[in-house]
Design a protein around this motif. Structure first.
Motif, mmCIF file in Angstrom:
data_model
loop_
_atom_site.group_PDB
_atom_site.id
_atom_site.type_symbol
_atom_site.label_atom_id
_atom_site.label_comp_id
_atom_site.label_asym_id
_atom_site.label_seq_id
_atom_site.Cartn_x
_atom_site.Cartn_y
_atom_site.Cartn_z
ATOM 1 N N LEU A 101 -8.413 5.546 -11.275
ATOM 2 C CA LEU A 101 -9.117 5.102 -12.487
ATOM 3 C C LEU A 101 -8.563 3.801 -13.054
ATOM 4 O O LEU A 101 -9.084 3.295 -14.039
ATOM 5 C CB LEU A 101 -9.041 6.189 -13.571
ATOM 6 N N THR A 102 -7.527 3.263 -12.444
ATOM 7 C CA THR A 102 -6.926 2.039 -12.966
ATOM 8 C C THR A 102 -7.524 0.826 -12.267
ATOM 9 O O THR A 102 -8.344 0.949 -11.359
ATOM 10 C CB THR A 102 -5.401 2.054 -12.752
ATOM 11 N N LYS A 103 -7.080 -0.327 -12.699
ATOM 12 C CA LYS A 103 -7.567 -1.561 -12.078
ATOM 13 C C LYS A 103 -7.001 -1.691 -10.667
ATOM 14 O O LYS A 103 -5.954 -1.138 -10.340
ATOM 15 C CB LYS A 103 -7.175 -2.755 -12.930
ATOM 16 N N LYS A 104 -7.713 -2.429 -9.851
ATOM 17 C CA LYS A 104 -7.348 -2.533 -8.437
ATOM 18 C C LYS A 104 -5.999 -3.201 -8.223
ATOM 19 O O LYS A 104 -5.322 -2.913 -7.245
ATOM 20 C CB LYS A 104 -8.440 -3.284 -7.681
ATOM 21 N N ASP A 105 -5.586 -4.088 -9.122
ATOM 22 C CA ASP A 105 -4.315 -4.783 -8.911
ATOM 23 C C ASP A 105 -3.121 -3.835 -9.069
ATOM 24 O O ASP A 105 -2.101 -3.997 -8.398
ATOM 25 C CB ASP A 105 -4.182 -5.995 -9.826
ATOM 26 N N ALA A 106 -3.230 -2.814 -9.914
ATOM 27 C CA ALA A 106 -2.148 -1.827 -10.036
ATOM 28 C C ALA A 106 -2.034 -1.016 -8.756
ATOM 29 O O ALA A 106 -0.930 -0.748 -8.267
ATOM 30 C CB ALA A 106 -2.398 -0.913 -11.232
ATOM 31 N N LYS A 107 -3.176 -0.618 -8.198
ATOM 32 C CA LYS A 107 -3.160 0.128 -6.947
ATOM 33 C C LYS A 107 -2.650 -0.753 -5.810
ATOM 34 O O LYS A 107 -1.873 -0.307 -4.959
ATOM 35 C CB LYS A 107 -4.562 0.649 -6.629
ATOM 36 N N ALA A 108 -3.075 -2.013 -5.794
ATOM 37 C CA ALA A 108 -2.637 -2.931 -4.744
ATOM 38 C C ALA A 108 -1.129 -3.138 -4.799
ATOM 39 O O ALA A 108 -0.464 -3.211 -3.755
ATOM 40 C CB ALA A 108 -3.371 -4.260 -4.871
ATOM 41 N N ALA A 109 -0.565 -3.209 -6.007
ATOM 42 C CA ALA A 109 0.885 -3.366 -6.143
ATOM 43 C C ALA A 109 1.612 -2.135 -5.623
ATOM 44 O O ALA A 109 2.651 -2.252 -4.954
ATOM 45 C CB ALA A 109 1.241 -3.626 -7.600
ATOM 46 N N SER A 110 1.075 -0.964 -5.892
ATOM 47 C CA SER A 110 1.699 0.273 -5.409
ATOM 48 C C SER A 110 1.613 0.374 -3.895
ATOM 49 O O SER A 110 2.568 0.784 -3.231
ATOM 50 C CB SER A 110 1.034 1.483 -6.055
ATOM 51 N N VAL A 111 0.468 -0.006 -3.333
ATOM 52 C CA VAL A 111 0.301 0.021 -1.876
ATOM 53 C C VAL A 111 1.250 -0.980 -1.226
ATOM 54 O O VAL A 111 1.877 -0.682 -0.201
ATOM 55 C CB VAL A 111 -1.168 -0.258 -1.492
ATOM 56 N N ALA A 112 1.392 -2.168 -1.838
ATOM 57 C CA ALA A 112 2.309 -3.171 -1.298
ATOM 58 C C ALA A 112 3.750 -2.667 -1.334
ATOM 59 O O ALA A 112 4.516 -2.864 -0.379
ATOM 60 C CB ALA A 112 2.168 -4.476 -2.073
ATOM 61 N N ALA A 113 4.129 -2.003 -2.425
ATOM 62 C CA ALA A 113 5.486 -1.458 -2.519
ATOM 63 C C ALA A 113 5.714 -0.379 -1.469
ATOM 64 O O ALA A 113 6.792 -0.305 -0.858
ATOM 65 C CB ALA A 113 5.720 -0.903 -3.924
ATOM 66 N N THR A 114 4.699 0.444 -1.242
ATOM 67 C CA THR A 114 4.808 1.482 -0.209
ATOM 68 C C THR A 114 4.985 0.862 1.165
ATOM 69 O O THR A 114 5.807 1.318 1.962
ATOM 70 C CB THR A 114 3.549 2.379 -0.234
ATOM 71 N N LYS A 115 4.219 -0.187 1.441
ATOM 72 C CA LYS A 115 4.356 -0.878 2.734
ATOM 73 C C LYS A 115 5.745 -1.475 2.894
ATOM 74 O O LYS A 115 6.323 -1.439 3.991
ATOM 75 C CB LYS A 115 3.278 -1.948 2.873
ATOM 76 N N GLU A 116 6.298 -2.031 1.818
ATOM 77 C CA GLU A 116 7.649 -2.593 1.877
ATOM 78 C C GLU A 116 8.683 -1.499 2.169
ATOM 79 O O GLU A 116 9.611 -1.711 2.956
ATOM 80 C CB GLU A 116 7.997 -3.283 0.556
ATOM 81 N N ILE A 117 8.514 -0.360 1.532
ATOM 82 C CA ILE A 117 9.449 0.748 1.745
ATOM 83 C C ILE A 117 9.451 1.184 3.203
ATOM 84 O O ILE A 117 10.495 1.317 3.843
ATOM 85 C CB ILE A 117 9.095 1.945 0.834
ATOM 86 N N PHE A 118 8.261 1.351 3.759
ATOM 87 C CA PHE A 118 8.193 1.853 5.131
ATOM 88 C C PHE A 118 8.493 0.764 6.166
ATOM 89 O O PHE A 118 8.938 1.081 7.269
ATOM 90 C CB PHE A 118 6.844 2.545 5.370
ATOM 91 N N ALA A 119 8.314 -0.488 5.792
ATOM 92 C CA ALA A 119 8.742 -1.569 6.683
ATOM 93 C C ALA A 119 10.263 -1.600 6.752
ATOM 94 O O ALA A 119 10.842 -1.824 7.830
ATOM 95 C CB ALA A 119 8.199 -2.909 6.200
ATOM 96 N N ALA A 120 10.910 -1.346 5.609
ATOM 97 C CA ALA A 120 12.378 -1.319 5.584
ATOM 98 C C ALA A 120 12.918 -0.116 6.361
ATOM 99 O O ALA A 120 13.937 -0.208 7.045
ATOM 100 C CB ALA A 120 12.872 -1.283 4.134
ATOM 101 N N ILE A 121 12.220 1.004 6.272
ATOM 102 C CA ILE A 121 12.648 2.199 7.011
ATOM 103 C C ILE A 121 12.507 1.982 8.506
ATOM 104 O O ILE A 121 13.377 2.369 9.297
ATOM 105 C CB ILE A 121 11.856 3.432 6.560
ATOM 106 N N ASP A 122 11.407 1.330 8.928
ATOM 107 C CA ASP A 122 11.165 1.103 10.350
ATOM 108 C C ASP A 122 12.131 0.099 10.970
ATOM 109 O O ASP A 122 12.355 0.113 12.173
ATOM 110 C CB ASP A 122 9.723 0.649 10.578
ATOM 111 N N SER A 123 12.690 -0.797 10.144
ATOM 112 C CA SER A 123 13.561 -1.825 10.726
ATOM 113 C C SER A 123 14.992 -1.397 10.846
ATOM 114 O O SER A 123 15.453 -0.380 10.589
ATOM 115 C CB SER A 123 13.497 -3.100 9.895
#
Length: 132
Positions: free
Chosen positions: A110-132
């Motif tokens: 229900l929030t604006k797309k930029d809040a969701k995009a920021a959360s998705v980007a943070a999730t991608k960063e977390i799992f990129a760090a785990i994979d490396s």
């Protein structure tokens, strides 16, 4: 609406089929039996239409309740990973990848797309760090 249309078409087609068979025989008793048979069939079709299971309406409705539910369920699973992160157990975080994905899609519905995009980007960063 479509069911009602199909019901009407079915009843009318059965009625027209009975009228064709009735026109070949002329005694009054045959016509009476034909009408009775037509009414029985129409009642049967109507009964089947009303008793038949209704289709599920899985429309993906988003409400404040579903957002809170996603935050409670998946946010709780993510918050429970704090002790694993403190211990350096990143495999436990990797095992909860689906919780992150479902949290992002449900908690920010229900929030604006930029809040969701920021959360998705943070999730991608977390799992990129785990994979490396």
């Amino acid at each position: 609406m479509m069911k009602v249309f199909l019901l009407v078409v079915s009843v009318l087609s059965r009625a027209s089929a009975l009228m064709v068979t009735m026109s070949s025989s002329s005694p009054a008793t045959t016509k009476l039996q034909g009408r009775r048979q037509m009414m029985e069939q129409a009642a049967g079709v109507l009964g089947a239409a009303l008793i038949a299971p209704k289709p599920a309406f899985a429309d993906g409705a988003v409400s404040p309740a579903t957002v809170q539910r996603a935050r409670g369920i998946y946010g709780g699973r993510i918050a429970a990973l704090k002790s694993a992160v403190d211990k350096g157990d990143f495999a436990a975080v990797a095992d909860e990848y689906n919780a992150f994905v479902l949290f992002n899609s449900g908690a920010y519905a229900l929030t604006k797309k930029d809040a969701k995009a920021a959360s998705v980007a943070a999730t991608k960063e977390i799992f990129a760090a785990i994979d490396s």
